[in-house]
Design an enzyme around this catalytic site. Structure first.
Site, PDB file in Angstrom:
ATOM      1  CG  ASP A 118      -1.643  -4.930   6.419  1.00 14.92           C
ATOM      2  OD1 ASP A 118      -1.937  -5.779   5.493  1.00 14.92           O
ATOM      3  OD2 ASP A 118      -1.582  -3.846   6.396  1.00 14.92           O
TER       4      ASP A 118
ATOM      5  N   GLY B 289       7.055   2.666   6.832  1.00 18.72           N
ATOM      6  CA  GLY B 289       6.530   3.724   5.524  1.00 18.72           C
ATOM      7  C   GLY B 289       6.908   3.043   4.396  1.00 18.72           C
TER       8      GLY B 289
ATOM      9  CB  SER C 156       2.089  -4.601   7.725  1.00 19.81           C
ATOM     10  OG  SER C 156       1.029  -4.494   6.813  1.00 19.81           O
ATOM     11  CB  SER C 157       5.829  -0.761  10.511  1.00 13.38           C
ATOM     12  OG  SER C 157       5.243   0.408  10.011  1.00 13.38           O
TER      13      SER C 157
HETATM   14  C1  GLA Z   1      -2.888  -1.662   3.056  1.00 13.22           C
HETATM   15  C2  GLA Z   1      -3.987  -1.932   4.335  1.00 13.22           C
HETATM   16  C3  GLA Z   1      -4.632  -3.483   3.870  1.00 13.22           C
HETATM   17  C4  GLA Z   1      -4.811  -3.724   2.401  1.00 13.22           C
HETATM   18  C5  GLA Z   1      -3.667  -3.307   1.639  1.00 13.22           C
HETATM   19  C6  GLA Z   1      -4.060  -3.211   0.064  1.00 13.22           C
HETATM   20  O1  GLA Z   1      -1.867  -2.372   3.520  1.00 13.22           O
HETATM   21  O2  GLA Z   1      -3.412  -2.023   5.410  1.00 13.22           O
HETATM   22  O3  GLA Z   1      -5.797  -3.632   4.752  1.00 13.22           O
HETATM   23  O4  GLA Z   1      -5.899  -2.867   2.110  1.00 13.22           O
HETATM   24  O5  GLA Z   1      -3.327  -1.868   1.835  1.00 13.22           O
HETATM   25  O6  GLA Z   1      -4.250  -4.323  -0.363  1.00 13.22           O
END
Ligand code: GLA
Length: 383
Positions: A170, A120, A124-125
């Site tokens: 991500d 959270g 990008s977990s």
């Molecule tokens: C999240 C999404 C990504 C991207 C970002 C904003 O992390 O997973 O794909 O859109 O928001 O840049």
């Protein structure tokens, strides 16, 4: 956790020796909310990773276990759910389900997931668990896909199974990251270039410790607003397929012809793409003053035009100003909480961390977490 400890844990739980895969979280230096507009992003993989240990079973079940995430799960591979079940295992099951849909075979497996990416926090977990799970599941079935294809598959799992309309950033950087480098990605062609992070610079990631409820709903709303922007600008130039195709002149020429909110969203995306290309060039030349200015402009644009910042993120960004060794900072990731990313001279990084934490604590009453990070390698097979 060390690979050997993880292997031991696995053996204790499932009674067999596993293979182990690792995929990292990421921090985005610049290029925010541009990926799903076919634009440019410049993230880096960081040292926090998710580990997935896997070994085959004799039946057709997929058992998913973790020490730190709640709940053990078991699914029949021939009757996988079609949509999310609303638990952390969705990221694993989603990947299994997309692999199946794409015609890959899946054998029964025991999976042990160990996650070290803060949850959270906008690091990008979810991409990390998807990518590590994909590599693990593929290894059991002798499926060989190039890493960019793995990234696409994981994104699809998140879009169609989990139900979050995220872009490709991500998953792609979790697969393809390179130590010491940021990563300039063209999200339309998926061509990319590594951009060396100048020696002596540290990525200081500051966790506001807040995550506002708005995050998922507002993300999808922003996507719809961008789609409305594309429809509007395509009236003036039918070749426009995504906001990436809108030239800044056309954008400004029609400032009054598009609903204000939609124009603000478009303006952010169009200019953020230019900033990202500019920042990649500036970082390559070691022009840190320029990179810092672009990161600052990016934050202001996310706050005022795209409206995905929040009070805590703004306070954290302001708290960095004037601290020794600070080169530039901004919110990172989807927004509405999570982290800021700061470029800081290595010799000042520890003091910077202490001071920014203190300033933030005083302004908000919240104890932040500050991580001293560097750019690390993307996903890999460990054993
Ligand atoms: C999240 C999404 C990504 C991207 C970002 C904003 O992390 O997973 O794909 O859109 O928001 O840049």
């Amino acid at each position: 956790m060390k690979t050997s400890d993880l292997a031991q844990h696995f053996e204790k739980t499932f009674g067999t020796q596993p293979r182990i895969f690792r995929a990292p979280g990421r921090v985005n230096l610049i290029g925010e909310h541009t990926d799903y507009n076919d634009g440019y992003v410049m993230p880096a993989a960081v040292g926090f990773s998710t580990y997935v240990a896997i070994a085959p079973r004799t039946d057709r079940n997929l058992a998913i276990h973790s020490e730190e995430f709640l709940g053990d799960f078991e699914f029949d591979l021939d009757h996988l759910p079609e949509k999310r079940v609303g638990a952390w295992c969705d990221y694993v099951v989603g990947v299994a389900s997309v692999l199946r849909q794409q015609g890959h075979t899946l054998a029964g497996a025991n999976l042990f997931v160990h996650g070290e990416v803060p949850i959270g926090a906008g690091l990008s977990s979810s991409a990390a668990i998807e990518v590590a799970s994909a590599l693990a599941l593929m290894s059991l079935n002798d499926t060989h896909l190039p890493l960019p294809e793995v990234a696409k598959l994981c994104r699809q799992a998140e879009n169609s199974f989990v139900g979050a309309r995220v872009g490709i950033m991500d998953q792609f950087v979790s697969c393809m990251g390179k130590a010491g480098h940021a990563f300039l990605l063209d999200c339309r062609s998926l061509e990319f270039k590594f951009v060396p992070i100048p020696a002596g610079l540290q990525l200081v990631v500051c966790n506001t410790m807040v995550r506002h409820d708005l995050a998922t709903g507002a993300y999808n709303t922003r996507r719809e607003e961008c789609e409305e922007g594309v429809r509007a600008f395509a009236k003036w130039n039918p070749a426009i397929r995504a906001l990436r195709d809108v030239p800044v002149e056309l954008l400004d020429q029609h400032a009054k012809d598009v609903p204000t909110t939609i124009w603000k969203r478009c303006s952010h995306v169009v200019r953020e793409n230019l900033r990202t290309l500019d920042a990649a060039a500036a970082l390559t030349e070691g022009n840190l003053a320029r990179v810092g200015k672009l990161m600052h402009d990016s934050h202001c644009s996310l706050r005022d035009l795209y409206e995905v910042s929040c009070r805590e993120l703004d306070i954290m960004v302001e708290a960095a100003e004037g601290l020794l060794g600070f080169c530039g900072g901004r919110m990172t990731g989807g927004g509405f909480g999570g982290c800021t990313v700061n470029l800081v001279h290595e010799e000042n990084a520890a003091d910077f961390a202490a001071h920014i934490a203190e300033r933030y604590r005083q302004a908000t009453g919240i104890n932040p977490q500050v991580y001293l990070c560097s750019a690390e390698d993307g996903a890999q097979t460990l054993t």
